[in-house]
Scaffold this active site. Structure first.
Site, PDB file in Angstrom:
ATOM      1  N   SER A 195       0.840  -1.193   0.000  1.00  0.00           N
ATOM      2  CA  SER A 195       0.000   0.000   0.000  1.00  0.00           C
ATOM      3  C   SER A 195       0.880   1.248   0.000  1.00  0.00           C
ATOM      4  O   SER A 195       1.695   1.428  -0.908  1.00  0.00           O
ATOM      5  CB  SER A 195      -0.953  -0.042   1.193  1.00  0.00           C
ATOM      6  N   GLU A 315      -9.109  -5.095  -4.475  1.00  0.00           N
ATOM      7  CA  GLU A 315      -8.486  -4.089  -3.620  1.00  0.00           C
ATOM      8  C   GLU A 315      -9.513  -3.182  -2.938  1.00  0.00           C
ATOM      9  O   GLU A 315      -9.498  -2.965  -1.725  1.00  0.00           O
ATOM     10  CB  GLU A 315      -7.532  -3.215  -4.439  1.00  0.00           C
ATOM     11  N   HIS A 409      -7.792  -5.312  -0.377  1.00  0.00           N
ATOM     12  CA  HIS A 409      -6.531  -4.673  -0.021  1.00  0.00           C
ATOM     13  C   HIS A 409      -6.102  -5.133   1.370  1.00  0.00           C
ATOM     14  O   HIS A 409      -6.882  -5.109   2.317  1.00  0.00           O
ATOM     15  CB  HIS A 409      -6.747  -3.162  -0.040  1.00  0.00           C
TER      16      HIS A 409
END
Length: 489
Positions: A195, A315, A409
């Site tokens: 990330s 995600e 995610h």
């Protein structure tokens, strides 16, 4: 060299350039926590480039996690699935090391982990980021903290940009100078991050100094972009307005970290990477990021450094599903969003046709995943192929049952760290996460760090993507290529 105190076989000692640290041995792994790699960024060093850490006399206790960078915990629904650990103290530019307790004279590969968290959350004190499994498998694991939020990524008159990234570079320089004492080979350093940590890893890979700091890189679900300072500085301007002060280093230094965090919470309320709002980003910066990282990588920056890069299949579900937004977003929201980021109406029709049972919020999430992460990843992989660079691409596709996250995610983190039973991983993946998948993914990360080959073919015109689905984990050629093509400029 690591020495174990004769009077206490579980107390390994290492002498660094700043002094001796005393760690702890458990289950064949030596852990050294809270080792400073730079001076505390407080007082006159606040909003300044990292300075050398002061030395100390005697043995420094390195058996417990050290201070974390000032930060707010996750709020609302995200707090249910994303943990926060905050430890007070000024000396938060520290790092943790896990290294095998028993090994030969040969130095071992090193992996340096930069955590994610939207450039405003996260720390090396999170249980999910314990590097014991890497040390168990013959890798020296390093996890630095770095400045976050207003302290690390403000755009202030009179202050350098990207201070959190400057901290990461200072940590990598520390690794080059000191890691051999912990059994690590400074010539075999793999940087990896997820990330926001993947975003900074991309910027590090694009930096001219990269070849002298690390030899391989892994980008997990990381944006590849940096913004012009005037755009990256919008959140700084909002905080300054909220506090009634100018956006200058002098003014911000007169505000306590707690008051900055309170203002940051106010101006970011309701913001997400998918629906927009105030947030931090890397800034184009003549010193650290002279060119947008994606553009630099496509032009050949970092081409001599092997890269593994990937995304998760779903995600955007992290921000859309626990919050309930996925059911609240309507076609008007999608129409506004697609125009804002330059998605054609034809692309929206294609995604709607490909996902006939999806609600509008799911279509928006799929479009956002591809537009923000998967398309840039493919563009960089293609460009690196033209530069004869080694690139391996993966996709994490195992569907978590927790809150209908699926392959959202951050769900992959417990698998990469091979700790799916840790509370941090259980929060995202549940109690039934397959250990076989964790063993497979973790092995791929270790193999890449050791040999540069994670176990599947490198990128070619056929577009091979290792797909970690928890079943056969196949290599899929050009997955969903019609969708990628529809969103590629």
């Amino acid at each position: 060299m690591i020495m174990h105190d004769a009077g206490s076989p579980t107390a390994p000692l290492v002498t660094t350039g700043a002094g001796t640290v005393r760690g702890v041995e458990r289950d064949g792994i030596d852990r050294f926590l809270d080792i400073p790699y730079a001076a505390p960024p407080v007082g006159s060093l606040r909003f300044a480039l990292p300075a050398s850490s002061p030395s100390w006399d005697g043995e420094r206790d390195a058996t417990v996690a050290g201070p974390t960078a000032p930060q707010n915990p996750y709020s609302g629904a995200l707090a249910r699935v994303l943990p926060t650990v905050t430890i007070a103290g000024d000396d938060f530019l520290n790092l943790n090391i896990c290294t095998p307790a028993s090994r030969g004279a040969e130095l071992l590969p090193v992996m340096v982990w930069f955590h994610g968290g939207s450039l405003q959350h996260g720390s090396n004190a999170l249980e999910g980021y314990d590097g014991g499994a890497f040390a168990r498998d013959g890798v020296v694991f390093v996890a630095p903290n770095y400045r976050l939020g207003a302290e690390g990524f403000s755009v202030l008159e009179g202050a350098p940009l990207n201070l959190g990234l400057a901290d990461q570079m200072a940590a990598l320089r520390w690794v080059q100078a000191e890691i051999a004492a912990f059994g690590g080979d400074p010539r075999q350093v793999t940087v990896f991050g997820q990330s926001a940590g993947g975003n900074t890893t991309a910027a590090l890979l694009a930096h001219p100094e990269a070849p002298s700091l690390f030899s391989r890189a892994i980008i997990q679900s990381g944006p590849l972009a940096a913004l012009p300072p005037e755009k990256a500085g919008r959140i700084t301007a909002l905080i300054a307005k909220d506090l009634g002060i100018p956006a200058t280093r002098t003014a911000f230094m007169n505000v306590s970290p707690d008051d900055l965090l309170a203002a940051q919470a106010r101006v970011t309320a309701g913001s997400t990477p998918i629906t927009g709002g105030a947030g931090y980003s890397l800034s184009i910066d003549p010193s650290l990021i002279p060119t947008n990282p994606q553009d630099a990588l496509e032009s050949g920056a970092g081409s001599g450094i092997p890269l593994m890069i990937g995304t998760t299949t779903d995600e955007a579900r992290l921000w859309l599903v626990p919050t309930g937004l996925v059911m609240k977003l309507k076609w008007l929201h999608l129409a506004v969003a697609r125009r804002k980021v330059g998605i054609s109406a034809a692309a929206v029709k294609l995604f709607k046709r490909n996902y006939p049972d999806a609600v509008t919020g799911e279509i928006l999430g799929a479009l956002a995943t591809d537009k923000l992460l998967r398309v840039p990843m493919n563009q960089v992989a293609d460009a690196r192929l033209a530069h004869a660079s080694g690139t391996h691409v993966y996709e994490f596709a195992w569907p978590s049952p927790v809150e209908y996250l699926r392959a959202a995610h951050a769900v992959e983190l417990g698998f990469v760290f091979d700790n799916v039973n840790s509370p941090d991983s259980v929060g995202l993946a549940g109690t039934g996460a397959p250990q076989e998948l964790a063993s497979c993914m973790h092995r791929a990360w270790v193999d890449f760090a050791v040999t540069g080959d994670p176990g599947w073919s490198s990128w070619t015109a056929a577009r091979p993507v290792k797909t970690f689905d928890g079943g056969t984990n196949p290599v899929v050629l050009a997955p969903r290529d019609d969708e990628r093509a529809a969103l590629t400029p």
